[in-house]
Design a protein around this motif. Sequence first.
Motif, PDB file in Angstrom:
ATOM      1  N   GLY A  46      -4.025   4.652 -12.670  1.00  0.00           N
ATOM      2  CA  GLY A  46      -4.216   3.237 -12.969  1.00  0.00           C
ATOM      3  C   GLY A  46      -3.364   2.306 -12.135  1.00  0.00           C
ATOM      4  N   CYS A  47      -2.927   2.758 -10.964  1.00  0.00           N
ATOM      5  CA  CYS A  47      -2.076   1.923 -10.103  1.00  0.00           C
ATOM      6  C   CYS A  47      -2.908   0.882  -9.357  1.00  0.00           C
ATOM      7  CB  CYS A  47      -1.347   2.793  -9.070  1.00  0.00           C
ATOM      8  SG  CYS A  47      -0.300   4.093  -9.741  1.00  0.00           S
ATOM      9  N   GLU A  48      -2.259  -0.161  -8.951  1.00  0.00           N
ATOM     10  CA  GLU A  48      -2.850  -1.113  -8.021  1.00  0.00           C
ATOM     11  C   GLU A  48      -2.731  -0.534  -6.615  1.00  0.00           C
ATOM     12  OE1 GLU A  48      -1.747  -5.386  -5.912  1.00  0.00           O
ATOM     13  OE2 GLU A  48      -0.669  -4.758  -7.727  1.00  0.00           O
ATOM     14  N   ILE A  49      -3.828  -0.582  -5.866  1.00  0.00           N
ATOM     15  CA  ILE A  49      -3.812  -0.144  -4.471  1.00  0.00           C
ATOM     16  C   ILE A  49      -3.808  -1.409  -3.616  1.00  0.00           C
ATOM     17  CG2 ILE A  49      -4.934   1.256  -2.711  1.00  0.00           C
ATOM     18  CD1 ILE A  49      -4.019   2.819  -5.218  1.00  0.00           C
ATOM     19  N   PRO A  50      -2.668  -1.764  -3.019  1.00  0.00           N
ATOM     20  CA  PRO A  50      -2.577  -3.029  -2.278  1.00  0.00           C
ATOM     21  C   PRO A  50      -3.398  -2.998  -0.994  1.00  0.00           C
ATOM     22  CG  PRO A  50      -0.596  -1.742  -1.959  1.00  0.00           C
ATOM     23  CD  PRO A  50      -1.413  -0.996  -2.971  1.00  0.00           C
ATOM     24  N   GLU A  51      -3.645  -4.167  -0.460  1.00  0.00           N
ATOM     25  CA  GLU A  51      -4.398  -4.259   0.783  1.00  0.00           C
ATOM     26  C   GLU A  51      -3.619  -3.682   1.955  1.00  0.00           C
ATOM     27  OE1 GLU A  51      -5.599  -8.260   1.434  1.00  0.00           O
ATOM     28  OE2 GLU A  51      -6.993  -8.303  -0.274  1.00  0.00           O
ATOM     29  N   GLU A  52      -2.285  -3.686   1.855  1.00  0.00           N
ATOM     30  CA  GLU A  52      -1.471  -3.186   2.966  1.00  0.00           C
ATOM     31  C   GLU A  52      -0.231  -2.465   2.438  1.00  0.00           C
ATOM     32  OE1 GLU A  52      -0.836  -5.451   6.759  1.00  0.00           O
ATOM     33  OE2 GLU A  52       1.229  -5.572   6.002  1.00  0.00           O
ATOM     34  N   ALA A  53       0.046  -1.319   3.003  1.00  0.00           N
ATOM     35  CA  ALA A  53       1.271  -0.571   2.701  1.00  0.00           C
ATOM     36  C   ALA A  53       2.006  -0.316   4.013  1.00  0.00           C
ATOM     37  CB  ALA A  53       0.947   0.746   2.009  1.00  0.00           C
ATOM     38  N   VAL A  54       3.328  -0.209   3.920  1.00  0.00           N
ATOM     39  CA  VAL A  54       4.151  -0.105   5.127  1.00  0.00           C
ATOM     40  C   VAL A  54       5.088   1.102   5.012  1.00  0.00           C
ATOM     41  CG1 VAL A  54       5.940  -1.222   6.509  1.00  0.00           C
ATOM     42  CG2 VAL A  54       4.057  -2.587   5.552  1.00  0.00           C
ATOM     43  N   PHE A  55       5.143   1.908   6.075  1.00  0.00           N
ATOM     44  CA  PHE A  55       6.136   2.973   6.158  1.00  0.00           C
ATOM     45  C   PHE A  55       7.458   2.381   6.650  1.00  0.00           C
ATOM     46  CE2 PHE A  55       2.345   5.728   6.400  1.00  0.00           C
ATOM     47  CZ  PHE A  55       2.676   6.635   5.415  1.00  0.00           C
ATOM     48  N   SER A  56       8.555   2.864   6.076  1.00  0.00           N
ATOM     49  CA  SER A  56       9.884   2.368   6.432  1.00  0.00           C
ATOM     50  C   SER A  56      10.796   3.533   6.788  1.00  0.00           C
ATOM     51  CB  SER A  56      10.492   1.584   5.257  1.00  0.00           C
ATOM     52  OG  SER A  56       9.736   0.432   4.976  1.00  0.00           O
ATOM     53  N   ARG A  57      11.886   3.195   7.432  1.00  0.00           N
ATOM     54  CA  ARG A  57      12.926   4.191   7.714  1.00  0.00           C
ATOM     55  C   ARG A  57      13.985   4.114   6.621  1.00  0.00           C
ATOM     56  NH1 ARG A  57      14.154   4.391  14.284  1.00  0.00           N
ATOM     57  NH2 ARG A  57      12.005   4.945  14.893  1.00  0.00           N
ATOM     58  N   LYS A  58      14.229   5.246   5.997  1.00  0.00           N
ATOM     59  CA  LYS A  58      15.266   5.369   4.968  1.00  0.00           C
ATOM     60  C   LYS A  58      16.422   6.117   5.624  1.00  0.00           C
ATOM     61  CE  LYS A  58      15.919   7.434   0.352  1.00  0.00           C
ATOM     62  NZ  LYS A  58      15.252   8.244  -0.698  1.00  0.00           N
ATOM     63  N   ASN A  59      17.504   5.428   5.919  1.00  0.00           N
ATOM     64  CA  ASN A  59      18.569   5.986   6.740  1.00  0.00           C
ATOM     65  C   ASN A  59      19.627   6.709   5.903  1.00  0.00           C
ATOM     66  OD1 ASN A  59      18.165   4.718   9.645  1.00  0.00           O
ATOM     67  ND2 ASN A  59      17.643   3.139   8.135  1.00  0.00           N
ATOM     68  N   TYR A  60      19.836   7.959   6.214  1.00  0.00           N
ATOM     69  CA  TYR A  60      20.952   8.708   5.638  1.00  0.00           C
ATOM     70  C   TYR A  60      21.175   9.957   6.479  1.00  0.00           C
ATOM     71  CZ  TYR A  60      17.581  11.942   3.481  1.00  0.00           C
ATOM     72  OH  TYR A  60      16.585  12.866   3.270  1.00  0.00           O
ATOM     73  N   PHE A  61      22.397  10.424   6.480  1.00  0.00           N
ATOM     74  CA  PHE A  61      22.722  11.622   7.248  1.00  0.00           C
ATOM     75  C   PHE A  61      22.848  12.805   6.301  1.00  0.00           C
ATOM     76  CE2 PHE A  61      25.746  14.772   8.784  1.00  0.00           C
ATOM     77  CZ  PHE A  61      25.107  15.155   9.945  1.00  0.00           C
ATOM     78  N   TYR A  62      22.127  13.853   6.620  1.00  0.00           N
ATOM     79  CA  TYR A  62      22.249  15.102   5.886  1.00  0.00           C
ATOM     80  C   TYR A  62      21.727  16.200   6.808  1.00  0.00           C
ATOM     81  CZ  TYR A  62      22.831  17.814   1.615  1.00  0.00           C
ATOM     82  OH  TYR A  62      23.286  18.708   0.670  1.00  0.00           O
ATOM     83  N   PRO A  63      22.273  17.386   6.766  1.00  0.00           N
ATOM     84  CA  PRO A  63      21.889  18.426   7.731  1.00  0.00           C
ATOM     85  C   PRO A  63      20.399  18.750   7.749  1.00  0.00           C
ATOM     86  CG  PRO A  63      23.901  19.051   6.593  1.00  0.00           C
ATOM     87  CD  PRO A  63      23.391  17.816   5.903  1.00  0.00           C
ATOM     88  N   ASP A  64      19.689  18.579   6.617  1.00  0.00           N
ATOM     89  CA  ASP A  64      18.268  18.925   6.596  1.00  0.00           C
ATOM     90  C   ASP A  64      17.374  17.773   7.037  1.00  0.00           C
ATOM     91  OD1 ASP A  64      18.339  17.231   4.426  1.00  0.00           O
ATOM     92  OD2 ASP A  64      17.912  18.766   2.930  1.00  0.00           O
TER      93      ASP A  64
END
Length: 471
Positions: free
Chosen positions: A69-87
């Motif tokens: 039952g979610c709203e599906i918006p006209e536009e979605a955007v991929f973002s960079r989630k910055n963090y350091f971890y070995p994997d």
Amino acid sequence: MNADFEMVVGLEIHVHLKTRTKMFCRCELEYFAEPNTRTCPVCLAHPGALPVANRKAIEWTVKLGLALGCEIPEEAVFSRKNYFYPDNPKGYQISQYDQPLCIGGSLLVPGVEGDREIGFVRAHLEEDAAKTVHVGGATGRKVGSGYSLIDFNRGGTPLVEIVTQPDIRSADEAVHFLRLLRQTIVELGISDAEMEKGTLRVDANVSVRPAGSDELRTRWELKNMNSFTFIGRGIDAAMRDQVALYEAGATVEQHTYDYEPGTDRLTPHRTKEEADDYRYFPEPDLVPVRPEPETVERLRGELSELPGKRIVRLRDELGAATAQTLVTGGLDALWAATAAAGADSVAAAKVISNQLVGAGVDPARVNPAELAKLVAARDEIPRKTFDEAIAHVGDESFSAEPYLAQKAVADTSALEPIVDEILAANADNVEAYRAGKSGLLGFFVGQVMKATNGQADARVVNELVRKKLEA
């Protein structure tokens, strides 16, 4: 649960989509493949390698959002989630932040004390990190391990993160909700959602507040729980520990924890980050996602009745517990087919939800027509024979006929001498029964069944023994 406090729980559910390839490259996905053999310059973050989004993963995320039952918006955007971890070889994860694919929505959770709607904040699509294997130590986790190894095969797997509203009020409700959500995901065909394989992972955000209050207090995030049972136990442990801190006048600080099932204890994992810590910004190498209206409508047309609604529909006929077991176990399709093949619907539900589940039979391998024959004859063949038949009902080319031929002994003239002999050998118990110990009836019936090697009709034996004892 302490009556002076109320539990507040929100869940973050991470689901691997079973696409053929990874989210932003064309490396094949293969669970349990030789470590580090399903990689390429894109998922290993080599300089100059550019991501290309997986269309199937985007469509399946939209399909999930429509089911919830979610709203599906006209536009979605991929973002960079910055963090350091070995994997995380890039030093950032490609995810979604303020413009996800799915917004809002809810899931119906039927319950004995009333039906509830558990709301969602969002469902967004991202790439999973690689797999860290902690070597040494007793728990297989970072704490206490000798060293860690990285398997990059999993890195880049399409992953949907579903975030609920803090609407859940008990550990039992959390587990019930998760079972329903998992069954929904499986029925959509987008993931096998198996916790044992890691294709379904759950983090729980738990806080407590005074009963009757509407404030949202400091929460703890519980990570790395690998079964629904442990999720429930971990949530209860978090409430117990937070209540103890509040009652002692201490402060609850925001942290993430691991739950140790063997000791029923929470151990600190790390300090909990907030969104600002990740320094989100739009991914410059990917264009915005604009779901085509015709694609959205096609996916909407592929949806069927959700598990929660099926439970509501079935519970008046079968009872709430049986309906829940059938639906959340993915057994109600077999039940419907068995009833359609001529079995009594209530009897079929009980056999499937009890004996079939107990025997560990794969419902997909069961011929409903043959199972219907067993259900109809369950009181006419010996219990031992019936149990054996159920254990093999999923075998290839199974036939009920050999088992149906083993009719239980129901001839009272054949059973009466055996009953008389057992009553005579247990005169003290006969007197005790007649003096008011009615529970001994089961003892006598059991003795007769034992003497007939389980071949007697238990209903006939019960009635015959009762008549003789009360004569």
